[in-house]
Design an enzyme around this catalytic site. Structure first.
Site, PDB file in Angstrom:
ATOM      1  N   ASP A  55       0.861  -1.182   0.000  1.00  0.00           N
ATOM      2  CA  ASP A  55       0.000   0.000   0.000  1.00  0.00           C
ATOM      3  C   ASP A  55       0.899   1.235   0.000  1.00  0.00           C
ATOM      4  O   ASP A  55       1.709   1.418   0.907  1.00  0.00           O
ATOM      5  CB  ASP A  55      -0.858  -0.049   1.278  1.00  0.00           C
ATOM      6  CG  ASP A  55      -1.787   1.143   1.403  1.00  0.00           C
ATOM      7  OD1 ASP A  55      -1.624   2.150   0.683  1.00  0.00           O
ATOM      8  OD2 ASP A  55      -2.686   1.065   2.262  1.00  0.00           O
TER       9      ASP A  55
ATOM     10  N   GLY B 278      -9.514   5.247  -6.067  1.00  0.00           N
ATOM     11  CA  GLY B 278      -8.269   4.478  -6.182  1.00  0.00           C
ATOM     12  C   GLY B 278      -7.174   4.985  -5.259  1.00  0.00           C
ATOM     13  O   GLY B 278      -7.421   5.342  -4.105  1.00  0.00           O
ATOM     14  N   VAL B 279      -5.980   5.026  -5.797  1.00  0.00           N
ATOM     15  CA  VAL B 279      -4.822   5.399  -4.997  1.00  0.00           C
ATOM     16  C   VAL B 279      -4.923   6.868  -4.565  1.00  0.00           C
ATOM     17  O   VAL B 279      -4.510   7.242  -3.454  1.00  0.00           O
ATOM     18  CB  VAL B 279      -3.524   5.055  -5.764  1.00  0.00           C
ATOM     19  CG1 VAL B 279      -3.243   5.998  -6.883  1.00  0.00           C
ATOM     20  CG2 VAL B 279      -2.356   4.957  -4.835  1.00  0.00           C
ATOM     21  N   ASP B 280      -5.513   7.691  -5.401  1.00  0.00           N
ATOM     22  CA  ASP B 280      -5.708   9.117  -5.104  1.00  0.00           C
ATOM     23  C   ASP B 280      -6.567   9.286  -3.838  1.00  0.00           C
ATOM     24  O   ASP B 280      -6.189  10.001  -2.889  1.00  0.00           O
ATOM     25  CB  ASP B 280      -6.408   9.753  -6.324  1.00  0.00           C
ATOM     26  CG  ASP B 280      -6.288  11.256  -6.362  1.00  0.00           C
ATOM     27  OD1 ASP B 280      -5.816  11.847  -5.376  1.00  0.00           O
ATOM     28  OD2 ASP B 280      -6.692  11.846  -7.381  1.00  0.00           O
TER      29      ASP B 280
ATOM     30  N   THR C 161      -3.095   2.391 -14.360  1.00  0.00           N
ATOM     31  CA  THR C 161      -3.523   0.994 -14.553  1.00  0.00           C
ATOM     32  C   THR C 161      -4.821   0.627 -13.835  1.00  0.00           C
ATOM     33  O   THR C 161      -5.246  -0.518 -13.884  1.00  0.00           O
ATOM     34  CB  THR C 161      -2.438   0.000 -14.080  1.00  0.00           C
ATOM     35  OG1 THR C 161      -2.225   0.199 -12.669  1.00  0.00           O
ATOM     36  CG2 THR C 161      -1.145   0.193 -14.826  1.00  0.00           C
ATOM     37  N   GLY C 162      -5.451   1.604 -13.160  1.00  0.00           N
ATOM     38  CA  GLY C 162      -6.722   1.332 -12.491  1.00  0.00           C
ATOM     39  C   GLY C 162      -7.875   1.846 -13.338  1.00  0.00           C
ATOM     40  O   GLY C 162      -8.130   1.336 -14.433  1.00  0.00           O
TER      41      GLY C 162
ATOM     42  N   TYR D 152      -8.031   4.352 -15.140  1.00  0.00           N
ATOM     43  CA  TYR D 152      -7.603   4.859 -16.452  1.00  0.00           C
ATOM     44  C   TYR D 152      -7.358   3.749 -17.481  1.00  0.00           C
ATOM     45  O   TYR D 152      -7.104   4.026 -18.648  1.00  0.00           O
ATOM     46  CB  TYR D 152      -6.379   5.768 -16.312  1.00  0.00           C
ATOM     47  CG  TYR D 152      -6.714   7.197 -15.899  1.00  0.00           C
ATOM     48  CD1 TYR D 152      -8.011   7.556 -15.549  1.00  0.00           C
ATOM     49  CD2 TYR D 152      -5.739   8.187 -15.864  1.00  0.00           C
ATOM     50  CE1 TYR D 152      -8.320   8.862 -15.173  1.00  0.00           C
ATOM     51  CE2 TYR D 152      -6.048   9.495 -15.495  1.00  0.00           C
ATOM     52  CZ  TYR D 152      -7.342   9.827 -15.152  1.00  0.00           C
ATOM     53  OH  TYR D 152      -7.643  11.119 -14.787  1.00  0.00           O
TER      54      TYR D 152
HETATM   55  P1  ADP Z   1      -5.489   5.654 -12.483  1.00  0.00           P
HETATM   56  O1  ADP Z   1      -6.678   6.586 -12.517  1.00  0.00           O
HETATM   57  O2  ADP Z   1      -4.195   6.364 -12.808  1.00  0.00           O
HETATM   58  O3  ADP Z   1      -5.700   4.409 -13.258  1.00  0.00           O
HETATM   59  P2  ADP Z   1      -5.994   4.235  -9.955  1.00  0.00           P
HETATM   60  O4  ADP Z   1      -5.820   4.779  -8.577  1.00  0.00           O
HETATM   61  O5  ADP Z   1      -7.374   3.892 -10.402  1.00  0.00           O
HETATM   62  O6  ADP Z   1      -5.308   5.320 -10.916  1.00  0.00           O
HETATM   63  O7  ADP Z   1      -5.069   2.959 -10.134  1.00  0.00           O
HETATM   64  C1  ADP Z   1      -3.683   2.978 -10.298  1.00  0.00           C
HETATM   65  C2  ADP Z   1      -3.091   1.720  -9.686  1.00  0.00           C
HETATM   66  O8  ADP Z   1      -2.945   1.908  -8.277  1.00  0.00           O
HETATM   67  C3  ADP Z   1      -3.929   0.461  -9.869  1.00  0.00           C
HETATM   68  O9  ADP Z   1      -3.061  -0.599 -10.262  1.00  0.00           O
HETATM   69  C4  ADP Z   1      -4.501   0.216  -8.475  1.00  0.00           C
HETATM   70  O10 ADP Z   1      -4.710  -1.173  -8.226  1.00  0.00           O
HETATM   71  C5  ADP Z   1      -3.396   0.733  -7.614  1.00  0.00           C
HETATM   72  N1  ADP Z   1      -3.746   1.120  -6.220  1.00  0.00           N
HETATM   73  C6  ADP Z   1      -4.946   1.377  -5.682  1.00  0.00           C
HETATM   74  N2  ADP Z   1      -4.832   1.664  -4.369  1.00  0.00           N
HETATM   75  C7  ADP Z   1      -3.483   1.591  -4.066  1.00  0.00           C
HETATM   76  C8  ADP Z   1      -2.698   1.763  -2.891  1.00  0.00           C
HETATM   77  N3  ADP Z   1      -3.250   2.099  -1.708  1.00  0.00           N
HETATM   78  N4  ADP Z   1      -1.352   1.586  -2.983  1.00  0.00           N
HETATM   79  C9  ADP Z   1      -0.758   1.272  -4.159  1.00  0.00           C
HETATM   80  N5  ADP Z   1      -1.440   1.092  -5.299  1.00  0.00           N
HETATM   81  C10 ADP Z   1      -2.788   1.253  -5.263  1.00  0.00           C
END
Ligand code: ADP
Length: 187
Positions: A16, A38-40, A124-125, A127
């Site tokens: 994470d 997501g990660v944001d 990769t999420g 997007y």
């Molecule tokens: P994007 O909009 O750039 O695709 P996302 O947040 O939807 O961004 O996904 C980007 C990647 O981050 C994905 O592979 C997702 O599984 C991963 N992700 C989501 N939460 C976390 C986290 N807490 N730590 C690391 N990676 C994460």
């Protein structure tokens, strides 16, 4: 998995990103910089409202670039907000824009004397960038940067889930074991 490029370490871990103790963590942001899922969402939840306040003051970021804020309540002192492309068919400059998001993040790190940086797999999420193609761009771009910038001592990819970790590991292993990379000081 860990490799050394010149004097810098490039490593892959499953985990994470909000928990990392690197000086900076990178956010997969959108062009508004106003937060999302997501990660944001995870970074803003863990870091608290200060990060969003700084993002509002910056006022947005074009796709393929990055901006920097403080880390709020995170362990990391900084958050670098990188905007990757939405993936359509691979012919809309997605690889260039994804490489730009990584490269700009690393330039910001260098400029702010940050020596250790953690990245998620940008785009990769939501997007929709295919994991393997994204891993190739991500790892190639970071490798190129580290070859010319030993001031960055450590880059860690923090992959969310076993599947993404395994894809990145396979791509990195192939890069390490094949072709001209062998001659470039990798160990
Ligand atoms: P994007 O909009 O750039 O695709 P996302 O947040 O939807 O961004 O996904 C980007 C990647 O981050 C994905 O592979 C997702 O599984 C991963 N992700 C989501 N939460 C976390 C986290 N807490 N730590 C690391 N990676 C994460």
């Amino acid at each position: 998995m860990k490799v050394t490029i010149n004097r810098s370490v490039l490593e892959l871990v499953e985990g994470d990103i909000t928990l990392q103790d690197t000086e900076a963590i990178v956010n997969a942001a959108n062009p508004s910089l106003l937060g999302g899922g997501g990660v944001d969402g995870a970074i803003h939840r863990a870091g608290g409202p200060q990060i969003l306040e700084e993002c509002k003051a910056i006022g947005g970021c074009p796709t393929g670039e990055a901006r920097i804020t403080g880390g709020g309540r995170l362990k990391a002192r900084y958050v670098i907000h990188a905007v990757g492309p939405v993936y359509k068919d691979g012919r809309q400059r997605e690889p260039d824009l994804l490489a730009g998001a990584y490269w700009s993040s690393l330039e910001l790190a260098s400029r702010n004397k940050i020596k250790t940086v953690a990245f998620p797999a940008i785009s990769t999420g939501v997007y929709g960038y295919p994991m393997e193609a994204a891993a190739e761009v991500a790892l190639t771009t970071v490798r190129r940067y580290l070859e010319g910038h030993s001031e960055i001592q450590q880059v860690r990819f923090v992959l969310f889930g076993r599947m993404s970790y395994e894809v990145f590991e396979r791509v990195l292993r192939t890069m390490k074991e094949t072709g001209p990379l062998k001659k470039r000081g990798w160990t």
